[in-house]
Design an enzyme around this catalytic site. Structure first.
Site, PDB file in Angstrom:
ATOM      1  N   GLU A 108      33.280  30.915  43.854  1.00  0.00           N
ATOM      2  CA  GLU A 108      32.305  30.466  44.857  1.00  0.00           C
ATOM      3  C   GLU A 108      30.881  30.548  44.306  1.00  0.00           C
ATOM      4  O   GLU A 108      30.038  29.711  44.623  1.00  0.00           O
ATOM      5  CB  GLU A 108      32.455  31.319  46.135  1.00  0.00           C
ATOM      6  N   GLU A 128      42.069  34.298  47.789  1.00  0.00           N
ATOM      7  CA  GLU A 128      41.855  35.126  48.988  1.00  0.00           C
ATOM      8  C   GLU A 128      43.077  35.165  49.890  1.00  0.00           C
ATOM      9  O   GLU A 128      43.356  36.168  50.541  1.00  0.00           O
ATOM     10  CB  GLU A 128      40.651  34.599  49.780  1.00  0.00           C
TER      11      GLU A 128
HETATM   12  N1  3HC Z   1      37.477  44.229  43.410  1.00  0.00           N
HETATM   13  C1  3HC Z   1      37.585  45.509  43.009  1.00  0.00           C
HETATM   14  N2  3HC Z   1      38.401  45.917  42.027  1.00  0.00           N
HETATM   15  C2  3HC Z   1      39.134  44.986  41.411  1.00  0.00           C
HETATM   16  C3  3HC Z   1      39.075  43.627  41.765  1.00  0.00           C
HETATM   17  C4  3HC Z   1      38.198  43.254  42.818  1.00  0.00           C
HETATM   18  N3  3HC Z   1      38.060  41.975  43.217  1.00  0.00           N
HETATM   19  N4  3HC Z   1      39.928  42.933  40.988  1.00  0.00           N
HETATM   20  C5  3HC Z   1      40.493  43.830  40.148  1.00  0.00           C
HETATM   21  N5  3HC Z   1      40.018  45.062  40.417  1.00  0.00           N
HETATM   22  C6  3HC Z   1      40.354  46.298  39.696  1.00  0.00           C
HETATM   23  C7  3HC Z   1      41.823  46.680  39.848  1.00  0.00           C
HETATM   24  O1  3HC Z   1      42.036  47.442  41.002  1.00  0.00           O
HETATM   25  C8  3HC Z   1      42.074  47.449  38.575  1.00  0.00           C
HETATM   26  O2  3HC Z   1      41.557  48.732  38.758  1.00  0.00           O
HETATM   27  P1  3HC Z   1      42.261  49.984  38.040  1.00  0.00           P
HETATM   28  O3  3HC Z   1      42.202  49.699  36.568  1.00  0.00           O
HETATM   29  O4  3HC Z   1      41.463  51.132  38.499  1.00  0.00           O
HETATM   30  O5  3HC Z   1      43.670  49.974  38.580  1.00  0.00           O
HETATM   31  C9  3HC Z   1      41.186  46.755  37.548  1.00  0.00           C
HETATM   32  O6  3HC Z   1      40.211  46.025  38.306  1.00  0.00           O
HETATM   33  C10 3HC Z   1      41.914  45.787  36.645  1.00  0.00           C
HETATM   34  O7  3HC Z   1      42.676  44.904  37.446  1.00  0.00           O
HETATM   35  P2  3HC Z   1      44.154  44.456  37.021  1.00  0.00           P
HETATM   36  O8  3HC Z   1      44.954  45.647  36.649  1.00  0.00           O
HETATM   37  O9  3HC Z   1      44.647  43.590  38.111  1.00  0.00           O
HETATM   38  O10 3HC Z   1      43.840  43.632  35.687  1.00  0.00           O
HETATM   39  P3  3HC Z   1      44.457  42.276  35.162  1.00  0.00           P
HETATM   40  O11 3HC Z   1      43.769  41.990  33.908  1.00  0.00           O
HETATM   41  O12 3HC Z   1      45.940  42.343  35.215  1.00  0.00           O
HETATM   42  O13 3HC Z   1      44.030  41.163  36.229  1.00  0.00           O
HETATM   43  C11 3HC Z   1      42.561  39.941  37.661  1.00  0.00           C
HETATM   44  C12 3HC Z   1      42.696  40.832  36.404  1.00  0.00           C
HETATM   45  C13 3HC Z   1      43.289  38.613  37.470  1.00  0.00           C
HETATM   46  C14 3HC Z   1      41.104  39.694  37.899  1.00  0.00           C
HETATM   47  C15 3HC Z   1      43.198  40.677  38.870  1.00  0.00           C
HETATM   48  O14 3HC Z   1      42.660  41.977  38.934  1.00  0.00           O
HETATM   49  C16 3HC Z   1      42.970  40.040  40.197  1.00  0.00           C
HETATM   50  O15 3HC Z   1      43.676  39.122  40.559  1.00  0.00           O
HETATM   51  N6  3HC Z   1      41.971  40.536  40.965  1.00  0.00           N
HETATM   52  C17 3HC Z   1      41.725  40.113  42.306  1.00  0.00           C
HETATM   53  C18 3HC Z   1      41.048  38.791  42.353  1.00  0.00           C
HETATM   54  C19 3HC Z   1      40.774  38.409  43.775  1.00  0.00           C
HETATM   55  O16 3HC Z   1      41.611  38.519  44.637  1.00  0.00           O
HETATM   56  N7  3HC Z   1      39.555  37.937  44.037  1.00  0.00           N
HETATM   57  C20 3HC Z   1      39.173  37.560  45.330  1.00  0.00           C
HETATM   58  C21 3HC Z   1      38.567  38.722  46.010  1.00  0.00           C
HETATM   59  S1  3HC Z   1      38.225  38.382  47.698  1.00  0.00           S
HETATM   60  C22 3HC Z   1      36.796  37.491  47.663  1.00  0.00           C
HETATM   61  O17 3HC Z   1      36.301  37.162  46.632  1.00  0.00           O
HETATM   62  C23 3HC Z   1      36.233  37.186  49.000  1.00  0.00           C
HETATM   63  C24 3HC Z   1      35.154  36.165  48.899  1.00  0.00           C
HETATM   64  O18 3HC Z   1      35.680  34.941  49.283  1.00  0.00           O
HETATM   65  C25 3HC Z   1      33.989  36.486  49.745  1.00  0.00           C
END
Ligand code: 3HC
Ligand code: NAI
Length: 698
Positions: A108, A128
């Site tokens: 975004e 999301e």
């Molecule tokens: N916020 C906070 N912490 C996050 C995070 C986030 N969005 N995404 C990942 N983390 C943290 C994980 O909890 C993990 O922490 P840890 O090492 O303490 O366990 C660390 O980052 C690494 O994450 P992964 O183990 O998942 O690492 P990968 O390399 O396997 O994957 C990734 C990376 C693809 C970025 C995956 O973490 C992921 O899919 N993250 C979520 C992405 C997501 O859902 N984004 C949308 C958020 S909602 C949003 O943006 C709302 C908006 O519309 C306003």
């Protein structure tokens, strides 16, 4: 001073300002990142020497989204919108340089730049929906304006990202860098910015575009129909669709208002709380308190699987799917040929569906070899036993493994309930023995319960957990007890189900209650699918349970068209069988039971509360490390509805005082060990505690 905040810096190189975000691990949009982008954009806008701005990230990825840990806390200023407005309204070209994953709020933000340059391996998505949400920072209105309505629907209802090439194709990206790496991406983005300046390209804001919004009027009905089965019970997919409908039919700001309203509804609801909880629960499961991250692990270069039946075949496929050669050993040539042909058919079916290519079928089959000689296991780094569920057989097999396997090889059993310590004791190296309890079908189901024996070495646990991840499973470490975490809790549902049948409930009524709660199928439909005769032997059957009666009357489940239901031979459609219902009533009468009507609420409680109670006992005994691990098991192994967070989170949302009170009442009314309340659950109920707050044990 180039540092704007703790995570964002601004460097000016001639006419190009570079804003760099460095907020490990995934550059989430924490408040200091939002502040930094805002400050950087304003500083660049105010600096007359600056003609264009590049926004780039350090570390492993572009911004991966909002900081999910902030969702459960009061909002911290500044809002993301201030930073986005500063980018979108800037009169100088703004280029987002994307590597890794631009997800959610990250995409975004990138869509508020005027241009996007991507690393070849970059991915773009709005996931999301997987958190029970919708993109709440303008993404629902901007994405369809770039990609078109149909593509946006697909991306937002699945949450799946697209790669750079596809992003370039659909206009989400303007240029793809020639090579990976920060320097190559920065050079490509700066070069692109200079070109934009040289050509005097107009700065189009995505919000002002409507050229891609034309759509086929049936597109919304089509997607609703397509995802109905997969998303049953979830609110977020439908809410995402409604936002895209708004984007396609309303002016930008009105669409944004729809997005804001629906986002608020989802964010304050229980489903998104459960799904956010689950996001972290899955990641927590990989953390073992007494096994440090740097524990040395054995890399598996070759695997062996003993038994090529239902489970062994699927387990072997898991290895081949990620390029690990695997040898299956069967007891005779005929069983081996049958096992290998089932694997081939499974791959061919996947190729026919398009989920793998026909070349993949050949490549993967070439990685699987078959034998009837366990001696062929001598060079394997892991042996997984998947023979019949019989302790004596497993013990003798492990004694043989001990004499064949190379030193340091992992010796794993796929037992679904047996004593892994007793199996380990059949070897001279119990430290190498572990359980790997896959779920059926093993090539599809995500869960693997990794069972830690009393003597299993830390390296063996760490290696098995890492291997499970490598083969794309979600591994949960559990201890030894009958049925481990998942099946032990399932048994409780089974005990109470049998009692309710005898009191007057029908299999179809219990199944409907469980299905309506959100499971893909109820317990009796599931038993019919698995086969009613698993573990049943005619010579030992004494007509003492409903299931024994079913087997004695020749009912085997779906495989012979008759189980708790009758199955249409063509369509496999299930119809309740009046004969079965009569058989159950007669059985109940023979035991002095008077049938009565059970309410759906009673059925739900009696199915699920004993499971929560058993989950608490499992925690007390240290069989599971933390309550969220139990939830990860049930969501991935048994189809517990994700949007309720799993049994333990669900119990927390009801309130443990209420759950404990109902368990105690049922214990007084119905008796039975499974209703005897867990002291842990009683304590939490008395103290106003929750399973979530308990933390990890060991
Ligand atoms: N916020 C906070 N912490 C996050 C995070 C986030 N969005 N995404 C990942 N983390 C943290 C994980 O909890 C993990 O922490 P840890 O090492 O303490 O366990 C660390 O980052 C690494 O994450 P992964 O183990 O998942 O690492 P990968 O390399 O396997 O994957 C990734 C990376 C693809 C970025 C995956 O973490 C992921 O899919 N993250 C979520 C992405 C997501 O859902 N984004 C949308 C958020 S909602 C949003 O943006 C709302 C908006 O519309 C306003
Ligand atoms: P299955 O009956 O489909 O397969 C067992 C296979 O092992 C058969 O092909 C048989 O020929 C072979 N076999 C038996 N003894 C052997 C020996 N001594 N040497 C070589 N091969 C031998 O059984 P299934 O369902 O695959 O179960 C295997 C194990 O997995 C059991 O321990 C079971 O409890 C467990 N399990 C089963 C699940 C299921 O849903 N079927 C789920 C999770 C675990």
């Amino acid at each position: 001073m180039p540092e704007l905040t703790q995570s964002v810096r601004l460097d000016v190189d001639g006419e190009i300002a570079v804003i760099t975000i460095d907020n490990p691990p995934v550059n989430a949009l924490s408040f200091h990142v939002r502040q930094g982008i805002y400050d950087g954009m304003h500083a660049a806008a105010a600096d007359d020497a600056v003609k264009a701005v590049v926004l780039i990230c350090a570390g492993r990825t572009f911004i991966a989204g909002a900081d999910i840990t902030e969702f459960s806390k009061p909002p911290v200023p500044p809002s993301l919108q201030g930073a986005q407005d500063a980018m979108e309204n800037c009169t100088k070209p703004v280029v987002a340089a994307v590597h890794g994953t631009a997800l959610g709020g990250g995409l975004e933000v990138a869509m508020c730049a005027h241009f996007r340059v991507a690393a070849p391996g970059a991915k773009f998505g709005l996931p999301e929906v997987k958190l029970g949400l919708l993109p709440g920072a303008g993404g629902t209105q901007r994405l369809p304006r770039v990609t078109g309505v149909a593509k946006a629907l697909e991306m937002m209802t699945s949450g799946e990202p697209i790669g750079s090439a596809e992003a370039l194709d659909c206009g989400l990206v303007d240029r793809v860098a020639d090579a990976e790496g920060h320097d190559a991406l920065l050079a490509a983005a700066v070069g692109f910015a200079r070109q934009v300046l040289a050509e005097g390209r107009p700065l189009t804001r995505i919000r002002d575009r409507s050229d891609k919004l034309a759509h086929d009027p049936g597109v919304f009905a089509d997607i609703r129909q397509k995802i109905a089965h997969r998303t049953r019970g979830f609110l977020a997919p439908e809410y995402n669709i409604r936002c895209i409908e708004a984007a396609a039919t309303l002016p930008f700001d009105e669409g944004l208002a729809v997005e804001r309203k629906l986002f608020g509804e989802l964010m304050s609801g229980n489903q998104s709380k459960a799904q956010q909880y689950y996001f972290f629960a899955e990641r927590e499961a990989a953390k073992i308190p007494d096994i440090p991250k740097d524990t040395p692990i054995t890399k598996v270069g070759k695997a062996g699987v003993l038994g090529g039946g239902t489970m062994g075949g699927g387990i072997a496929m898991n290895f081949a799917n990620v390029g690990i050669p695997v040898t299956i050993v069967e007891r005779d040539e005929e069983s081996l040929a049958r096992g290998l042909s089932v694997i081939r058919k499974n791959y061919e079916r996947s190729a026919a569906r398009g989920s793998i290519s026909s070349d993949d079928v050949g490549t993967r089959m070439a990685l699987i070899s078959g034998s009837v000689d366990k001696g062929d296991f001598h060079d394997c780094d892991i042996l997984v036993e998947a023979v019949f569920e019989d302790l004596e057989l497993k013990k003798s097999v492990f004694a043989e493994f001990d004499s064949i396997a190379k030193p340091g090889a992992i010796l794993a059993s796929n037992t679904s309930a047996l004593d892994v310590n007793a199996i380990a004791a059949a070897t001279t190296r119990p430290e190498s023995v572990i359980g790997t309890h896959f779920f059926s079908p093993a090539n599809v189901m995500k869960l693997c319960e990794v069972v830690r024996g009393e003597k299993t070495a830390p390296e063996v646990i760490a290696s098995t957990m890492a291997l499970a991840k490598q083969i794309n499973k979600i591994a949960v470490l559990v201890g030894v007890c009958h049925g481990f975490v998942g099946n032990r809790m399932l048994f409780m549902r089974g005990i109470e189900g049998e009692k309710m049948l005898l009191e007057g409930a029908t299999p179809a009524q219990i199944d409907k209650v469980i299905h309506d709660f959100g499971f893909p199928m109820g317990p009796y439909a599931m038993n019919d699918l698995a086969g009613l005769d698993i573990g049943w032997k005619a010579e030992k059957s004494s007509g003492s349970t409903v299931r024994e009666l079913m087997c004695e009357s020749g009912r085997r489940g779906q495989k012979n068209g008759r189980g708790y239901y009758v199955y249409d031979p063509e369509t496999r459609a299930a119809t309740p069988d009046p004969e079965v219902e009569e058989m159950i009533r007669a059985f109940a009468r023979s035991r002095g039971g008077e049938p009565r009507t059970l309410s759906d609420q009673e059925i739900l409680e009696r199915c699920l509360y004993p499971m929560v109670n058993e989950g608490a006992k499992i925690l007390e005994e240290g069989i599971a490390i933390r309550a969220s691990d139990i939830d990860v098991v049930w969501i991935n192994g048994y189809g517990w509805p994700l949007y309720t967070g799993g049994p333990m989170f669900w119990a927390d949302t009801i309130g443990l005082a209420e759950v404990a009170a109902r368990i105690n009442e049922n214990h007084a009314r119905l008796g039975g060990e499974h209703w005897k309340i867990s002291p842990l659950l009683q304590r939490l109920a008395d103290e106003g505690g929750t399973f979530q707050k308990l933390g990890a044990k060991r």
